[in-house]
Motif scaffolding. Structure first.
Motif, PDB file in Angstrom:
ATOM      1  N   CYS A  38       0.716  -1.065   0.384  1.00 25.80           N
ATOM      2  CA  CYS A  38      -0.001   0.338  -0.102  1.00 25.80           C
ATOM      3  C   CYS A  38       0.786   1.746   0.191  1.00 25.80           C
ATOM      4  CB  CYS A  38      -0.938  -0.027   1.347  1.00 25.80           C
ATOM      5  SG  CYS A  38      -2.002   1.713   1.727  1.00 25.80           S
ATOM      6  N   SER A  40       0.045   3.618   1.788  1.00 27.67           N
ATOM      7  CA  SER A  40       0.527   3.979   2.999  1.00 27.67           C
ATOM      8  C   SER A  40       1.860   2.938   3.546  1.00 27.67           C
ATOM      9  CB  SER A  40      -0.370   3.460   4.434  1.00 27.67           C
ATOM     10  OG  SER A  40      -1.042   3.803   4.085  1.00 27.67           O
ATOM     11  N   HIS A  43       5.457   5.267   3.845  1.00 30.38           N
ATOM     12  CA  HIS A  43       5.552   6.697   4.352  1.00 30.38           C
ATOM     13  C   HIS A  43       6.464   5.879   5.402  1.00 30.38           C
ATOM     14  CE1 HIS A  43       2.128   8.739   3.264  1.00 30.38           C
ATOM     15  NE2 HIS A  43       1.118   7.593   3.866  1.00 30.38           N
ATOM     16  N   TYR A 119       1.997  -1.337  11.568  1.00 26.78           N
ATOM     17  CA  TYR A 119       2.007   0.153  11.435  1.00 26.78           C
ATOM     18  C   TYR A 119       2.324   0.319  12.578  1.00 26.78           C
ATOM     19  CZ  TYR A 119       1.648   3.628   7.559  1.00 26.78           C
ATOM     20  OH  TYR A 119       2.173   4.693   6.925  1.00 26.78           O
ATOM     21  N   ASP A 160      -8.261  -2.469   2.720  1.00 33.49           N
ATOM     22  CA  ASP A 160      -8.445  -1.018   2.918  1.00 33.49           C
ATOM     23  C   ASP A 160      -8.364  -0.297   1.835  1.00 33.49           C
ATOM     24  OD1 ASP A 160      -6.853   1.197   3.319  1.00 33.49           O
ATOM     25  OD2 ASP A 160      -4.886   0.683   3.696  1.00 33.49           O
ATOM     26  N   GLY A 253      -1.779  13.104  -0.269  1.00 30.14           N
ATOM     27  CA  GLY A 253      -1.006  12.835   0.928  1.00 30.14           C
ATOM     28  C   GLY A 253       0.033  13.801   1.340  1.00 30.14           C
ATOM     29  N   VAL A 287      -2.784  10.092   3.674  1.00 32.66           N
ATOM     30  CA  VAL A 287      -2.268  10.645   4.934  1.00 32.66           C
ATOM     31  C   VAL A 287      -1.582  11.627   5.524  1.00 32.66           C
ATOM     32  CG1 VAL A 287      -0.603   9.092   6.922  1.00 32.66           C
ATOM     33  CG2 VAL A 287      -2.789   8.105   6.140  1.00 32.66           C
ATOM     34  N   GLN A 323      -8.620   8.232   8.776  1.00 32.52           N
ATOM     35  CA  GLN A 323      -8.715   6.775   8.439  1.00 32.52           C
ATOM     36  C   GLN A 323     -10.299   6.197   8.138  1.00 32.52           C
ATOM     37  OE1 GLN A 323      -5.728   5.193   7.795  1.00 32.52           O
ATOM     38  NE2 GLN A 323      -4.023   6.300   8.865  1.00 32.52           N
TER      39      GLN A 323
END
Ligand code: NAD
Ligand code: ZN
Ligand code: ZN
Length: 380
Positions: A38, A40, A43, A119, A160, A253, A287, A323
């Protein structure tokens, strides 16, 4: 068991880790059949999120229940399941109100609500880019799927990004017939576009600069806007006779950048404030994480960004953020897939063995042409 383990900036290894197991009576153990990379994860991968070395990545998981704890009564061994990325208890105030993404019990870190697998700052839960995954509060969290392997690549989007894309559109206050602008044609932006189409949008603009991603937007009947070809706000204004759009979705993001690659975290929100009509709405699912002074990784980026609040206020716009509470959408979306009315797998570009994860991360991180969404296949 084998797992994808973070070893430092842009360094992962697929290695043996202790087997996942039942730890609480309400747990299930899931044998992973598909687990996705992902945006995410990047990051953490790129060192922005202050993640500990040794962390097993993976919050987009699906598989087959291998074992359940004595307190699990609904879910059974052998059930095919999608695992929402939110680890939620099912009984706190947030969970009761349908906000599983802000569960008040599952993240033990002071001042944090909401937990996820694999995470940084989202609780102690190991990720599912591995042979097996431990799922807390399994009866509450797991979504059961029809047995077999049909629709595997569609269903794997239910953990997700299909719910997150839908949530972005919902947060914008969308109503059928609205025009929508979506910033970012990454997997999340494309899922927001797919959602807006299903929900009855009149027209959906999708802004990015990668030709392969913009082509996917066109394939689902949306209007691609290439921000490297000129100001995206002006392009959308021109295309709408100066009216702009009713709703905007931010799906980029804090790594938002201009066409020369310079990062400007406020850029996409400012663009939306300009292009969304007076009294329109904006949903932010990209994000933006607040600065944590104790975390050198996060500290490299400010959570505080300067954006055009004045215009936002003057135009009387609304904004929703955060989220996504996956459980609010995943049952309905599973049924849309079964009915043939949603097919989120159109974004899948690669399916590779788990062992090839480091190479796949490298390609996805570079946004290499054609690497839109990567699915990892464990072999246990
Ligand atoms: P991604 O990085 O693959 O996609 C982001 C896209 O934005 C890229 O294609 C990039 O070219 C584009 N972009 C960069 N600057 C832009 C600009 N100025 N204007 C328009 N487009 C621009 O990531 P993704 O997997 O699609 O995820 C997107 C964001 O959503 C990430 O921040 C991710 O962490 C977040 N996310 C949020 C949730 C949630 O629950 N809220 C869940 C999943 C992912
Ligand atoms: Zn994700
Ligand atoms: Zn809860």
């Amino acid at each position: 068991m084998k797992a994808v383990v973070y070893q430092g900036d842009r360094t992962l290894s697929v290695m043996d880790v202790p087997d996942a197991s039942i730890e609480e009576p309400t747990d299930a153990l899931v044998r992973i059949t598909t687990t996705n990379i992902c945006g995410s994860d990047l990051h953490m991968y790129e060192g922005r999120a202050g993640v500990d070395e040794g962390t097993v990545f993976g919050h987009e998981n699906m598989g087959v229940v291998e074992e359940v704890g004595p307190g699990v009564t609904r879910v059974k061994k052998g059930d095919r399941v999608s695992v929402p990325f939110n680890v939620a208890c099912g009984s706190c105030r947030s969970c009761n109100e349908g906000w599983t993404s802000f569960c008040e019990r599952t993240n033990p870190q002071e001042g944090m609500q909401g937990a996820a697998y694999g995470y940084a700052n989202m609780g102690p839960y190991r990720g599912g880019q591995a042979d097996y995954l431990r799922v807390p509060y399994a009866d509450f969290n797991l979504l059961t799927l029809p047995p077999g392997d049909e629709h595997e690549t569609d269903f794997t989007m239910l953990s997700d990004i299909f719910p997150t894309g839908w949530h972005g559109v919902a947060l914008s206050g969308f109503r059928a017939g609205d025009r929508v602008a979506i910033m970012g044609a990454g997997p999340v932006g494309l899922m927001a576009a797919h959602s807006a189409r299903i929900m009855g949008a009149q027209e959906v603009f999708v802004v990015d600069q990668h030709p392969d991603r913009l082509r996917l937007a066109r394939e689902i009947d949306c209007t691609p806007v290439d921000f490297s070809a000129g100001d995206p706000v002006q392009q959308i204004m021109d295309a709408t006779g100066g009216k702009g759009v009713d709703r905007g979705v931010e799906a980029v993001g804090w790594q938002a950048h201009d066409s020369t690659g310079d990062e400007h975290p406020e850029l996409t929100i400012d663009n939306l404030v300009q292009v969304v009509k007076v009294h329109g709405g904006i949903g932010v699912v990209g994000v933006f994480v607040p600065k944590d002074p104790d975390s050198p990784g996060v500290g490299a980026k400010e959570g505080r960004i300067g954006w055009d609040y004045g215009t936002f206020f003057t135009k009387g716009q609304q904004m929703g953020t955060g989220q996504a509470p996956v459980k609010r959408y995943n049952r309905m979306q599973r049924d849309l897939i079964l009915d043939g009315r949603a097919a989120p797998s159109f974004i899948v570009s690669h399916e590779v063995p788990l062992a090839e994860a480091p190479d796949a991360y490298d390609h996805f991180d570079r946004r290499d042409d054609g690497w839109t969404k990567v699915l990892l296949k464990p072999s246990a």
